[in-house]
Every structure is written in C-alpha cells, then in structure tokens.
Design a protein around this motif. Sequence first.
Motif, PDB file in Angstrom:
ATOM      1  N   ALA A 237      -5.523  -2.514   2.056  1.00 20.17           N
ATOM      2  CA  ALA A 237      -4.910  -2.072   3.309  1.00 20.17           C
ATOM      3  C   ALA A 237      -5.844  -2.320   4.483  1.00 20.17           C
ATOM      4  O   ALA A 237      -5.422  -2.785   5.556  1.00 20.17           O
ATOM      5  CB  ALA A 237      -4.555  -0.586   3.217  1.00 20.17           C
ATOM      6  N   ALA A 363       0.364  -2.963  -3.381  1.00 22.94           N
ATOM      7  CA  ALA A 363       1.029  -1.819  -2.748  1.00 22.94           C
ATOM      8  C   ALA A 363       0.256  -1.345  -1.528  1.00 22.94           C
ATOM      9  O   ALA A 363       0.854  -0.973  -0.500  1.00 22.94           O
ATOM     10  CB  ALA A 363       1.177  -0.677  -3.759  1.00 22.94           C
ATOM     11  N   TRP A 366       1.007  -3.617   1.443  1.00 23.05           N
ATOM     12  CA  TRP A 366       2.369  -3.411   1.945  1.00 23.05           C
ATOM     13  C   TRP A 366       2.465  -2.110   2.749  1.00 23.05           C
ATOM     14  O   TRP A 366       2.993  -2.084   3.856  1.00 23.05           O
ATOM     15  CB  TRP A 366       3.340  -3.388   0.768  1.00 23.05           C
ATOM     16  CG  TRP A 366       4.781  -3.355   1.176  1.00 23.05           C
ATOM     17  CD1 TRP A 366       5.572  -4.413   1.503  1.00 23.05           C
ATOM     18  CD2 TRP A 366       5.605  -2.181   1.285  1.00 23.05           C
ATOM     19  NE1 TRP A 366       6.842  -3.980   1.817  1.00 23.05           N
ATOM     20  CE2 TRP A 366       6.887  -2.617   1.693  1.00 23.05           C
ATOM     21  CE3 TRP A 366       5.385  -0.822   1.092  1.00 23.05           C
ATOM     22  CZ2 TRP A 366       7.940  -1.739   1.896  1.00 23.05           C
ATOM     23  CZ3 TRP A 366       6.435   0.055   1.292  1.00 23.05           C
ATOM     24  CH2 TRP A 366       7.690  -0.391   1.691  1.00 23.05           C
ATOM     25  N   VAL A 367       1.921  -1.023   2.177  1.00 19.11           N
ATOM     26  CA  VAL A 367       1.982   0.269   2.861  1.00 19.11           C
ATOM     27  C   VAL A 367       1.090   0.253   4.102  1.00 19.11           C
ATOM     28  O   VAL A 367       1.454   0.801   5.156  1.00 19.11           O
ATOM     29  CB  VAL A 367       1.565   1.402   1.904  1.00 19.11           C
ATOM     30  CG1 VAL A 367       1.484   2.737   2.646  1.00 19.11           C
ATOM     31  CG2 VAL A 367       2.552   1.501   0.746  1.00 19.11           C
ATOM     32  N   ARG A 370       2.691  -1.229   7.265  1.00 21.83           N
ATOM     33  CA  ARG A 370       3.708  -0.351   7.838  1.00 21.83           C
ATOM     34  C   ARG A 370       3.108   0.886   8.498  1.00 21.83           C
ATOM     35  O   ARG A 370       3.588   1.347   9.534  1.00 21.83           O
ATOM     36  CB  ARG A 370       4.701   0.037   6.731  1.00 21.83           C
ATOM     37  CG  ARG A 370       5.707  -1.067   6.487  1.00 21.83           C
ATOM     38  CD  ARG A 370       6.155  -1.194   5.054  1.00 21.83           C
ATOM     39  NE  ARG A 370       6.999  -2.381   4.934  1.00 21.83           N
ATOM     40  CZ  ARG A 370       6.512  -3.629   4.822  1.00 21.83           C
ATOM     41  NH1 ARG A 370       5.209  -3.847   4.829  1.00 21.83           N
ATOM     42  NH2 ARG A 370       7.332  -4.668   4.734  1.00 21.83           N
ATOM     43  N   ILE A 371       2.049   1.414   7.922  1.00 26.13           N
ATOM     44  CA  ILE A 371       1.371   2.542   8.564  1.00 26.13           C
ATOM     45  C   ILE A 371       0.696   2.099   9.855  1.00 26.13           C
ATOM     46  O   ILE A 371       0.716   2.824  10.863  1.00 26.13           O
ATOM     47  CB  ILE A 371       0.358   3.172   7.591  1.00 26.13           C
ATOM     48  CG1 ILE A 371       1.091   3.911   6.474  1.00 26.13           C
ATOM     49  CG2 ILE A 371      -0.596   4.123   8.317  1.00 26.13           C
ATOM     50  CD1 ILE A 371       0.190   4.562   5.468  1.00 26.13           C
ATOM     51  N   LEU A 383      -4.955   6.598   5.293  1.00 29.76           N
ATOM     52  CA  LEU A 383      -4.425   6.160   4.003  1.00 29.76           C
ATOM     53  C   LEU A 383      -5.557   5.953   3.003  1.00 29.76           C
ATOM     54  O   LEU A 383      -5.462   6.374   1.841  1.00 29.76           O
ATOM     55  CB  LEU A 383      -3.629   4.869   4.176  1.00 29.76           C
ATOM     56  CG  LEU A 383      -3.159   4.183   2.891  1.00 29.76           C
ATOM     57  CD1 LEU A 383      -2.159   5.065   2.145  1.00 29.76           C
ATOM     58  CD2 LEU A 383      -2.543   2.817   3.208  1.00 29.76           C
TER      59      LEU A 383
END
Length: 441
Positions: A237, A363, A366-367, A370-371, A383
Amino acid sequence: MTSPLVADTAHRRPGMSRRLLLLLTLTCAVGVGTVYFPQAISPLVVAALHESPGSATLVVTAIQIGYTAGIFLLGPLGDRLPHRPFLVTLLALTGVGLLAAGCAPGLAPLIAAAAVVGMTTVAAQVIGPLAAGLVAAERRGAVLGTLLSGSTGGMLLARTFGGTLGEWLGWRAPYLVAGAVALILAAVLARTLPVSLPSSRQRYPALLAEPLRLLRTEPELRRSCLYQATVFGGFSAVWTCLALLLTGPAYGLGAHAVGMLALVGAATMLCTPYAGRLVDRTGADRVNLVCLIGVLVSAAVLTAGARGGAAGTVALAGGTLLLDIAMQSGMVANQARVYALRPDARSRLNTAYMTCAYLGGSAGSWVGVRIYGRAGWQGVCALVAVLAGIALARHLVALHGRGTDARQAGDRGPGEPMPVGIGCPPSVPRLSRQPVERRVI
C-alpha cells in the motif's frame, strides 16, 4: 526395511559451502530481477514496436501473472523432484524464454514469451527449501537472510540494469543478456549443486492440494502467513501510493523520484543476513516482535511525509527504509519457522506461505489506493498501522500462550511427562503430528 523419504536427513545432508551459498544468492538475484527489469524498458518497447503505452504494460502484467502461477503450480514440485535437475530445468527454460522475448517480432509473441518467463523464473522459491535442507537448524536463519539479500538486490538493481542497457543498446538487449546469464547459471548449477532425494511421492494433483491442507493443519504456518500477509499488505500500500504522493501537489516531482527513493532500501541487503543470525540465536518469535513494532514505528514516521518539503522527504526516506527492513527481516523469521515444521514438505509449506504473502500484498495495493483517494497519505499510514496492529495482537497472544504452557510444564508433578511442545524455546518448533511419508528401500 523402511526409511523416511526426507531430503535433509542428518547423515545425507551434503552441507552448504560459502561458494555454493554465493552461487545460490546470485541465482535468487537473477530470478527475482527477471520479474522487475521489464518495467524499466516499457517505454522503449512502446517506441520500437509502435504500440500504445497501455499495450506495452501487458508485458509486465504477463510476467507478474506468470510468476504467481509458477509459485502455485511449480513450487510444490520441489518436494516431488530432485532439486538439481528441477532447478536447472527452470533456469534453462527461463533463459530460452528470455532469448525468445528478446527476438520477438511483435507485441503478441513478446507477451507470450513474458508469461513463460514469469512462470519459470521461480528459482528463489525452489532455492529456499533447498538451502534449508542443506544446513543445520542453528544456521538456517543466517542462510535464509543471505538468500533474501540476494533477492532484494536483484529487485533493486533490475530496473537500473534494464533501463541503462535498454537506453544504450535498445529494448532487446536486456532480454538477451538476462537470457544468457540464466543459461550460464543453469550450466554452473548442473555441475555444482549437490544431489538430493525427493521428499514426497505424491501425485501432482495431490501436491497442488497439499498447501491448502497444510494451512488447515499447521497453526504455526497460519500464524506466519498472517504476519507476512498483513505486513506485506501495508508495504505494498505504501509503495503503490507513494507515486501518487510524490507526483501530487505536496511534492510535484516526477515518477523517477519513486525509483530514487527505492534505492534507500538497498540497506536491507545488509540487514537481512544479520536478522537471520538473530533468528538462529534468539528464535523467530523475538525477531517477529521487533519487526512488527518496527512497522508500527514506520507508519508514524511516514505520516510526517504528508507535509512535503525537505522535512517530508526525510520522513519518507526514513519511514520507507524502516518499513523495508522490518518487512524483509520478518520474512526471514517467518520462513525459518515455516521450514522447521515439516522437513519433508518444505516446498509445499513455502507455496502456502508465499501465496498468502502475495495475496496480502495485492489486497494491500488495492485497498491502499482507495484509502488514498478518500483520506490521503495519512489514511494509508493508518492502514499500515492497523495491519501491523492485527499481526502484533496475534503475536502477543501466541507469546502469552507459550508462557502459560511453560508455567504449566514447571508445575507438573514428579514423574509426570512434559506435554509435547510445552516449554520449548522459540527456535525449537513443536513436533508436527503429520505423518512422514515412507517408502521401501
């Protein structure tokens, strides 16, 4: 007469010389680097083949999909096939695939060759279980740390290699040079790798199903998978959203700034061997504890990167370096724990572990994007902290349970046997209840 079919039985273990360790580390670097260098030459492919930028990125995507498929489809075969011919065959196929990619007349053949290269360049996933069976348990962490430093170096230097050589000699040159190197390594390993016996006679469909069964029956494997999936998810992320931050209004830099910042992570090449030695001396659990706390600290440091300017740049450099070190050192600890569970199933254990790690990383990316769109850079750092907090909470529960077991063992009455696994130090795994496969000699 029966005998366990386990490749690393003490009287059969050939040993790990420094020369062999260096060769295997180089092989890990080449294998991992093969996945990453095409990213640097995508613009050159676009210009030379007169394709759109979106079409050229399919080459990178094909390699990554092929690599994931290779881990799942080929990784378990490390328990079924002798390591030397298996690893040599993989490297030879990788070399041929790279040469075919370098000679591809158009984009479609290049994508097909890239998919083959991605699937066969899983050498690092074969070398880990192989090396774990060539060394004594008290040296396993140090060897795994050294191999991981090679993988890290290959990942970091691959883009520089591909971009520099591609600018100088064209986009085909990196493929051709990498193919030649892979074939040379295959020839050298064919002469130097020790002979090992397969540890399983299961049929291929059963081998593919085995990682899922191991996840169900081995709690220590599930614990290691949780640690790496959460930490690698936060790591992915951060690096996915870092490009958005650096090219956004807070910094206004170009995409090359991400590559320059990534070079800071080269320090992990020196840290992972040291982390491996710590695992050998103190056990995987203590190293995991320090690493998970390090991830939490890195999330706090990275938060200051949202302010921009020189102070923000320093925070990003320091935070990403700490995150890299914690993630890679934790991987050494987790792999040492996983490989100690079932000597006869190390490749299948590694397949389950790496699949969970990559799923967590995917994952996380991807998350994270969006965050970032909703809460900005601070949301991404939050996160990371939440994911590390989940792993740390699970780890503290495990340490508390181990301490309770040790106290119960100390309170047993005279002559009472010690329960299996109770009171063992962190570096000594609990005895597995899985049957060892046998064959008639």
